[in-house]
Design an enzyme around this catalytic site. Sequence first.
Site, mmCIF file in Angstrom:
data_model
loop_
_atom_site.group_PDB
_atom_site.id
_atom_site.type_symbol
_atom_site.label_atom_id
_atom_site.label_comp_id
_atom_site.label_asym_id
_atom_site.label_seq_id
_atom_site.Cartn_x
_atom_site.Cartn_y
_atom_site.Cartn_z
ATOM 1 N N CYS A 137 1.106 -1.467 0.133
ATOM 2 C CA CYS A 137 -0.283 -0.279 -0.083
ATOM 3 C C CYS A 137 0.805 1.137 0.203
ATOM 4 O O CYS A 137 1.638 1.564 1.004
ATOM 5 C CB CYS A 137 -0.947 0.501 1.250
ATOM 6 N N TYR A 184 -5.339 5.674 -9.446
ATOM 7 C CA TYR A 184 -6.157 5.434 -8.511
ATOM 8 C C TYR A 184 -7.934 5.498 -9.340
ATOM 9 O O TYR A 184 -8.992 5.330 -9.119
ATOM 10 C CB TYR A 184 -6.816 6.185 -7.071
#
Length: 330
Positions: A67, A198
């Site tokens: 992440c 994203y």
Amino acid sequence: MTTTPSAPDKAQFAGEVSERGEWKRQANHFTGRISRDSTSAPGEGPDNQGRWPVEVGRYRLVVCLACPWAHRSLIVRGLLGLQDAISLAVVDPVREEPGWRFWLDEGHRDPVLGIEHLSEAYLATDPTFEGRVTVPCIVDTLTGHVVTNDYPQITLDLSTEWVEHHRPGAPDLWPEDLRAEMQPLIDEIYADVNNGVYRCGFATEQEAYEEAYDRLFARLDVLEERLGSSRFLMGDEPREVDVRLFTTLVRFDAAYHGHFKTNRSKLTEMPNLWRYARELYALPGWGSTVDFDHIKRHYYVTHPAINPTGVVPKGPDLSVWPAVAPALGD
């Protein structure tokens, strides 16, 4: 108007998708802060302003090595020498229901918190929580409650609130005299690059995807030009803003270029950004925190709506990155 995805999609994407197919990130739910100004005594919970006391050994930083948001806190914790002050928990890179799991640990439980899934700490803190469980977060080991999952603030507080526990010679990642200039740059990089990849990957309509794509590469072009005359973004020393850009760049060719369709250029095809990323990667405490195996398995396995086969690509060639410098502690 926005629509909430079905449960599997929400678990994958951590946000909402508008009617025009634009993805919007979920807000951070826990925003407590560990502060030198907390009025709580050692061993107590937060004061009436939601501030927890600085206390060595009390808190546990939970990260996923895949992440980018968690990666920031891992780098900063190491650079500042806070390994002995704040313990570390690493979750499995493959996230399944009910969320991040401690399956890398013996018995599939975190040895300090005693839980199998991070969601257990979220629900112990707020039994009404229904959003997606996110990393990084800091958990209070005395109560098992989540202090914060506010990832932008976590790294700033490591720099400013834990100063008495920084290692000798620790870098000043958030110098007061540079903050007014650095914050707008941080905001631009977040909107167009960190979150922009994203917005490309999770867009569900062509127009929304292309808008995010254009903003991403317009910002990368600006940064490419800036780095043509500057070693790092703020000069000759890495700062907080460099941490935030690096964690996206190091994932760009391995995940975002293919998986999120950010394919105008690879990082290796942008000379100044590539030089910059490789130089940071070679510094102690930077490249040693990168785990390309976790990165690729997480992105290509965890998002079945994007990659339904779950096949993880063999490439790219990672030998193009320099040798990793030593880690700064454990």
